[in-house]
Scaffold this active site. Structure first.
Site, PDB file in Angstrom:
ATOM      1  N   GLY A 239       0.784  -1.232   0.000  1.00  0.00           N
ATOM      2  CA  GLY A 239       0.000   0.000   0.000  1.00  0.00           C
ATOM      3  C   GLY A 239       0.817   1.284   0.000  1.00  0.00           C
ATOM      4  O   GLY A 239       0.325   2.322   0.435  1.00  0.00           O
TER       5      GLY A 239
ATOM      6  N   ARG B 268      -4.738  -8.993  -8.983  1.00  0.00           N
ATOM      7  CA  ARG B 268      -5.710  -9.939  -9.529  1.00  0.00           C
ATOM      8  C   ARG B 268      -5.967  -9.602 -10.989  1.00  0.00           C
ATOM      9  O   ARG B 268      -6.143  -8.428 -11.331  1.00  0.00           O
ATOM     10  CB  ARG B 268      -7.061  -9.852  -8.778  1.00  0.00           C
ATOM     11  CG  ARG B 268      -7.024 -10.133  -7.312  1.00  0.00           C
ATOM     12  CD  ARG B 268      -6.611 -11.532  -6.971  1.00  0.00           C
ATOM     13  NE  ARG B 268      -7.455 -12.560  -7.573  1.00  0.00           N
ATOM     14  CZ  ARG B 268      -7.094 -13.836  -7.669  1.00  0.00           C
ATOM     15  NH1 ARG B 268      -5.922 -14.247  -7.245  1.00  0.00           N
ATOM     16  NH2 ARG B 268      -7.915 -14.711  -8.214  1.00  0.00           N
ATOM     17  N   LEU B 269      -5.991 -10.634 -11.821  1.00  0.00           N
ATOM     18  CA  LEU B 269      -6.423 -10.412 -13.199  1.00  0.00           C
ATOM     19  C   LEU B 269      -7.918 -10.152 -13.165  1.00  0.00           C
ATOM     20  O   LEU B 269      -8.650 -10.814 -12.431  1.00  0.00           O
ATOM     21  CB  LEU B 269      -6.141 -11.651 -14.049  1.00  0.00           C
ATOM     22  CG  LEU B 269      -4.678 -11.953 -14.332  1.00  0.00           C
ATOM     23  CD1 LEU B 269      -4.556 -13.275 -15.073  1.00  0.00           C
ATOM     24  CD2 LEU B 269      -4.052 -10.813 -15.121  1.00  0.00           C
TER      25      LEU B 269
ATOM     26  N   HIS C 273       1.823   0.733 -13.408  1.00  0.00           N
ATOM     27  CA  HIS C 273       2.669  -0.431 -13.679  1.00  0.00           C
ATOM     28  C   HIS C 273       4.135   0.014 -13.708  1.00  0.00           C
ATOM     29  O   HIS C 273       4.454   1.030 -14.333  1.00  0.00           O
ATOM     30  CB  HIS C 273       2.280  -1.060 -15.023  1.00  0.00           C
ATOM     31  CG  HIS C 273       3.075  -2.285 -15.323  1.00  0.00           C
ATOM     32  ND1 HIS C 273       2.842  -3.495 -14.703  1.00  0.00           N
ATOM     33  CD2 HIS C 273       4.145  -2.475 -16.138  1.00  0.00           C
ATOM     34  CE1 HIS C 273       3.722  -4.382 -15.148  1.00  0.00           C
ATOM     35  NE2 HIS C 273       4.527  -3.788 -16.012  1.00  0.00           N
TER      36      HIS C 273
END
Ligand code: GRF
Length: 185
Positions: free
Chosen positions: A12, A87-88, A104
């Site tokens: 986080g 998660r995808l 990303h």
């Protein structure tokens, strides 16, 4: 006041950077799929309410995504901000949540997936970087909204490079969120 939902799975640090930059101007709530995420304590310390939706309690990706979408809709946010959400996501999510972005740790479209930092570091390239993009059902492939370069120095270790990548993330992500919400700065 504009409202965002932050989705996270890990430490986080991006959640904290977003909160420090935006709290007071933006209402922030958070959802995690990981009951053991370090970010839960971090969020609570910042006064951000966290809902835990443990993906292991669901028998399919689609069922988990439906529960996630249900909780997001309950909050009716202006923007959904993925920050280390591991998660995808299926079309159940992407069809229902139009306004979602992700960060990303590479210069997309290079080095998609879990190890953007390691693949950048080992690539032989002299720069890596950070990308903010829209979320689609194709992982790390939606429209690029912002990108910054991070030099990969001769003297870098993977750890020193990674630390600068995270600093770049923590600067960039709040700026992009503020811009998308129509806030100044
Ligand atoms: C960040 O490097 C982000 O780019 C990637 O996952 C990491 C999350 O870190 N998607 P944190 O949980 O925000 O500290």
């Amino acid at each position: 006041m504009k409202k965002i939902v932050i989705l996270f799975s890990g430490q986080g640090s991006n959640l904290e950077a977003l909160a420090r930059a935006l709290l007071g101007r933006v209402e922030i709530v958070a959802i995690t799929n990981n009951p053991n995420a370090g970010g839960i304590e971090r969020a609570k310390a910042l006064g951000i309410p966290v809902t835990i939706i443990d993906h292991r309690a669901f028998s399919s990706r689609e069922e988990f995504d439906a529960a996630l979408v249900g909780d997001i809709k309950r909050h009716a946010p202006d923007l959904v901000v993925l920050a280390g959400f591991m998660r995808l996501l299926s079309r159940v999510f992407t069809d229902a949540v139009a306004n979602a972005i992700n960060i990303h740790p590479s210069l997309l479209p290079l080095f998609k997936g879990k190890d953007g930092i390691g693949e950048s570091f080992r690539s032989g390239m002299k720069v890596g970087g950070v990308t903010v993009h829209r979320v689609t059902e194709q992982m790390d492939s939606g429209e690029i909204l912002a990108q910054v370069c991070v030099p990969i120095l001769e003297t870098d270790t993977r750890e020193s490079y990674e630390a600068r990548v995270h600093e770049a993330e923590h600067r960039l992500y709040p700026q992009v969120v503020a811009r998308l919400l129509g806030l100044v700065g």
